[in-house]
Structures are given as C-alpha cells and as structure tokens.
Design an enzyme around this catalytic site. Sequence first.
Site, PDB file in Angstrom:
ATOM      1  N   ASP A   1      85.469 -24.954  40.970  1.00  0.00           N
ATOM      2  CA  ASP A   1      84.504 -23.853  40.895  1.00  0.00           C
ATOM      3  C   ASP A   1      83.125 -24.341  41.348  1.00  0.00           C
ATOM      4  O   ASP A   1      82.933 -25.535  41.590  1.00  0.00           O
ATOM      5  CB  ASP A   1      84.443 -23.299  39.463  1.00  0.00           C
TER       6      ASP A   1
ATOM      7  N   GLU B   1      81.645 -27.206  39.638  1.00  0.00           N
ATOM      8  CA  GLU B   1      82.296 -28.488  39.939  1.00  0.00           C
ATOM      9  C   GLU B   1      83.151 -29.040  38.806  1.00  0.00           C
ATOM     10  O   GLU B   1      83.355 -30.237  38.701  1.00  0.00           O
ATOM     11  CB  GLU B   1      81.239 -29.553  40.327  1.00  0.00           C
TER      12      GLU B   1
HETATM   13  C1  NOJ Z   1      77.703 -32.756  37.537  1.00  0.00           C
HETATM   14  C2  NOJ Z   1      77.902 -31.408  38.099  1.00  0.00           C
HETATM   15  O1  NOJ Z   1      77.035 -31.235  39.143  1.00  0.00           O
HETATM   16  C3  NOJ Z   1      77.742 -30.366  37.035  1.00  0.00           C
HETATM   17  O2  NOJ Z   1      77.899 -29.083  37.548  1.00  0.00           O
HETATM   18  C4  NOJ Z   1      78.756 -30.631  36.008  1.00  0.00           C
HETATM   19  O3  NOJ Z   1      78.626 -29.720  34.962  1.00  0.00           O
HETATM   20  C5  NOJ Z   1      78.668 -32.044  35.502  1.00  0.00           C
HETATM   21  N1  NOJ Z   1      78.675 -32.990  36.568  1.00  0.00           N
HETATM   22  C6  NOJ Z   1      79.825 -32.325  34.595  1.00  0.00           C
HETATM   23  O4  NOJ Z   1      81.029 -32.309  35.319  1.00  0.00           O
HETATM   24  C1  NOJ Z   2      75.401 -28.831  39.716  1.00  0.00           C
HETATM   25  C2  NOJ Z   2      75.789 -27.407  39.873  1.00  0.00           C
HETATM   26  O1  NOJ Z   2      76.736 -27.094  38.902  1.00  0.00           O
HETATM   27  C3  NOJ Z   2      76.326 -27.144  41.254  1.00  0.00           C
HETATM   28  O2  NOJ Z   2      76.572 -25.775  41.396  1.00  0.00           O
HETATM   29  C4  NOJ Z   2      75.360 -27.607  42.303  1.00  0.00           C
HETATM   30  O3  NOJ Z   2      75.947 -27.463  43.565  1.00  0.00           O
HETATM   31  C5  NOJ Z   2      74.945 -29.048  42.080  1.00  0.00           C
HETATM   32  N1  NOJ Z   2      74.511 -29.255  40.728  1.00  0.00           N
HETATM   33  C6  NOJ Z   2      73.800 -29.429  43.005  1.00  0.00           C
HETATM   34  O4  NOJ Z   2      72.700 -28.632  42.768  1.00  0.00           O
END
Ligand code: NOJ
Ligand code: NOJ
Length: 503
Positions: free
Chosen positions: A231, A234
């Site tokens: 998703d 991530e």
């Molecule tokens: C980093 C990701 O960018 C973020 O979206 C996520 O919630 C955390 N890692 C944990 O997986």
């Molecule tokens: C974490 C977010 O969950 C994700 O959507 C995003 O792409 C990365 N950070 C980078 O901003």
Amino acid sequence: MVHQGNMTQRLVIPRCPSLDLNVGVEMQNSIKSSFWAVALISLITWSTPLCADSDDFQHWIKRQQLRALNLLYKNISAPGTAAGSVIASPSKADPNYFFHWVRDAGLVMDPLIRIFMSTNDPGIKQRIFDETHRYVQFSRKLQLTPNLSDGLGEPKFFPNGDAYNESWGRPQNDGPAIRAVSLIRFTRHLLKLGHEDYVQEYLYDSFEPSESLVKADLDFVAKQWRQKSFDIWEEVLGDQFYTRLVQRRALLEGADLALQLGDSISAKGYRQEAAKLSTIILKHWDVNRSRIIPTLSTQSGPDKSSGLDMSVILASIHALGADQFFSPSDDRMLATAARLVAAFQELYAINQASNGMGPALGRYPEDTYDGVHTGNRGNPWFLTTIAMAEFTYYAKRDFLKAGVVKITELNAPFFRWVWPSEDLQPGTEILKDSPLWEDLMDALLRFGDDFIRRVAFHINRQTGEMSEQFDQDTGFMRGAPNLTWSYAGFLTATWVRKVAEPR
Ligand code: NOJ
Ligand code: NOJ
C-alpha cells in the site's frame, strides 16, 4: 529539530481564528520578490468572505502557497542529489527520507506541471520545463536500473539514482501510475504547444517495448496491475484500492493520449485493462460496513480492523477524472469520509477542543508509526488533513455542476458533519434554486476550510514549514521535516478551493 513547530499555545481561539500576519519585513520582501509570486497569480484563490476574519484566512492561504512552492522547489534537484531527483524530505537520519520515492516525486511534480500549463510568463514556463525535463530523464534512468522489485514497481531510489537494495515493502505499483498521470498532463500541454518531437523522443514513442517514460509506465500498468502490491504507506501487501484507482486513471488518460498520437492499438489495450479494473475496484465497497476497504486479499501487514484508511480519500483526489468514478461526491466516498472523520475526531487529544478548526487526521486509526519508529502511537499527518479539504472542495464542485444534492442513507452521515440540520434527512433533495442551497454550499466550503485552519495552526508559523506529522497530544510537528509531499498537497488543495467558490 524534529520537534520544532508550534504548540497549541492559545487555548481558546475564535470560530474564524485570526492567523498572525505579522511576518518580518525581510520575509515579506523575499516573498514579494520571489520568482514564484508571478507564477502563482493565475492560481491564487479568492473567495467570498464567510465571516469577519476570512480576509485574514485568504491572505494566509496566499502567503502559505508562496512559501509551500518555495519549500517544495528546494527539494527538487537539491544539493547532493542528481538533477531531476525529488527528495521526500532533506532529513538524512531519524528518519532517513533522503530518497527519491517514485510516488512522492510524481505527486510533487504535479503542481509544478499545473503552473507550467497555466502561466503566461515565458521565464517561468522555461524554468519548469527544464526542471520537468530533468525529472523525466532521471525517471527514465530509474526505469532502466535493475532493482529488487524486478521492474517499475520499485518504491524508492537513492537520490543519485542508485537502487536501494535493502529490505523494504516492495513492489509499490502505484508509483508508475502516479508518474504517468502527472506526465500525461505535461505531455498534452506540450502537444498543444506543438512539441511533437520532444513527446516522441522522451514521453510517448509508440514502440513496443517502449523506450519512452510515459509509455513504459503505461505498459507496465497494463501488464502488471493484477500483481499484489504494498500500500502507499508501505506496510500492507495485498490488492490496494488506491493503487487500482490510480492505475485505472493512468490507463484511461493513457488511452486518450495514445489515440491522439495515432497509436490506436495501445489505446485499445489500455481501455480494455481499465475496464477490467473498473469491475474489480467495485469489490472494495463493503456494503455491510458502509465503507471502502483499502486492501483486499491482505497477505501481510499490521492490523487494520477499522477498515478505514485515508489512502481511500487520497485515491479519490489523485485519480480524479471526467467519468466521476469514485469521485468525491460519490455516495460511497462520502460514507467513507464521514467514518474517517469520526474515527480521528475521537482518537486524538488535540481534536477534543475544536477551536474553530476541523479535526486533525492521520493515515489510519490503528497506525503505530510515530514518524521515526513503528510500534508507538501514530499521529495526525499534514498531507492527510489537507487531503480532506481538497476532497470536500471537489465534492462541492461536483454538486455545483449537478445543481442538486440528494441526501441518501449513505451520504447523510457526511452531511451531518458539514451542516448539522434537521433539513438534511435521507430522501431530501436540495436544488440549486432552493433557499437552502447557498447555505449548504457555504457549509461545504467551510467544512473544507476547517481542515486548512487545522493545518495553519500546527505548521511553523514563522517559516511555513511542514513536517510529515504533528503530535496527537501536544500539536508539535514530528517526523520528517519539510516533507515535500505536504507542500504539494497544500498547493493542489488550496487551488481547488477556487473552483469550490460559491458564486
Ligand atoms: C517507513 C515507512 O515509510 C512508513 O510508511 C512505515 O509506516 C514505516 N516504515 C513502518 O513500516
Ligand atoms: C512514508 C509514507 O508512508 C509513504 O507514503 C511515503 O511515500 C514515504 N514516507 C516518503 O514520504
């Protein structure tokens, strides 16, 4: 550093919070002389005052648009990165966001491309063209870089273009679709200006396999959309509503472009795949729980028992198109939006006193990512709070076009948030000439604005900077500072406000 920002210092603020406009003279001058001030003139929003302080609010929006644009621009081709790369944030540790995410980059280039399309200033046009060209070249290089997703669904790269070969949630197949949607806008405008040669060489070449950026993205989407994907947050592997909706939009826009360029075979193929997606996307509607479910056939990822996720709202605004498929005025969207607002309203301490602001919104209620670590308490995000404003402005635009609002069992909970009134029972139809119409339209604008007021309260008021999150208890900013996507979201949302104007 991460905790810079503003606390909720004022306990009681009026219904129309007066936002401090006393910027230093230096800042005022730098904004006035800013290159971007000219670029924004055609896009700046002015609307009918709704309350005594609304001039302040509109001035604040205008000023914040300039700041957002300047701050966004800083993160493109930034020092220490390859030309055309877009860093998600300049932060190199805790968290390290010094990467080019394909999704973030596509969403960040979009507002620049919109300025490119609307400006009459040749200097600005050239400057954005040059920057977008660098982004196109950098992105094409990434398409050809071997990576662990074994294809175009690789979520992020080092900002020098190297593959990131550590473990990560991959693939994330929304990226190529987002990039295609932004660049198809760019391509169309270039064609209007007569630049077929450029389009043919870099963007859409009609070859199979393609050697051009947009067609390669479209072919990837057309072939790979059945593949499970992580998703946009991530974390969860499965069939994603967001990913499918933007993939469908990319294919439909791609089909129109292909046709315009005489590639009718590809156009037909893209349309066929889009039609299959249309059918499959309907399965995300949960008729019993009255909400759009973000992920189906989940294979791994955290608990999301609420079935509520702001990625659904983001999908609606990022996949917007003429056919109104799951557009913001769609009953299923409004039903989901109402439940999201209710869930976050209850969840965060800072939402307990509204003080004339809308509730701060996070990613999903069960979120445990605090901006640095997972396993703590999730917080509200700027880009999701802003997205609800954009969503509401678009819904309003749809209603204005339709000239009627039909209250149904499904959308009634949303309208109860917008305008608590006995007049809005399911079955009621409010027509454009009805005495309630103007009030209802004003209430919709107001509801959207309240989310922007929330954002205005938690950003760094001296500089306009926005991080990724703000703390659910203190209101201080948290997580990656200067998150580029926060600025892109602010710009697109507040530009839409113009189309949401009442009269
Ligand atoms: C980093 C990701 O960018 C973020 O979206 C996520 O919630 C955390 N890692 C944990 O997986
Ligand atoms: C974490 C977010 O969950 C994700 O959507 C995003 O792409 C990365 N950070 C980078 O901003």
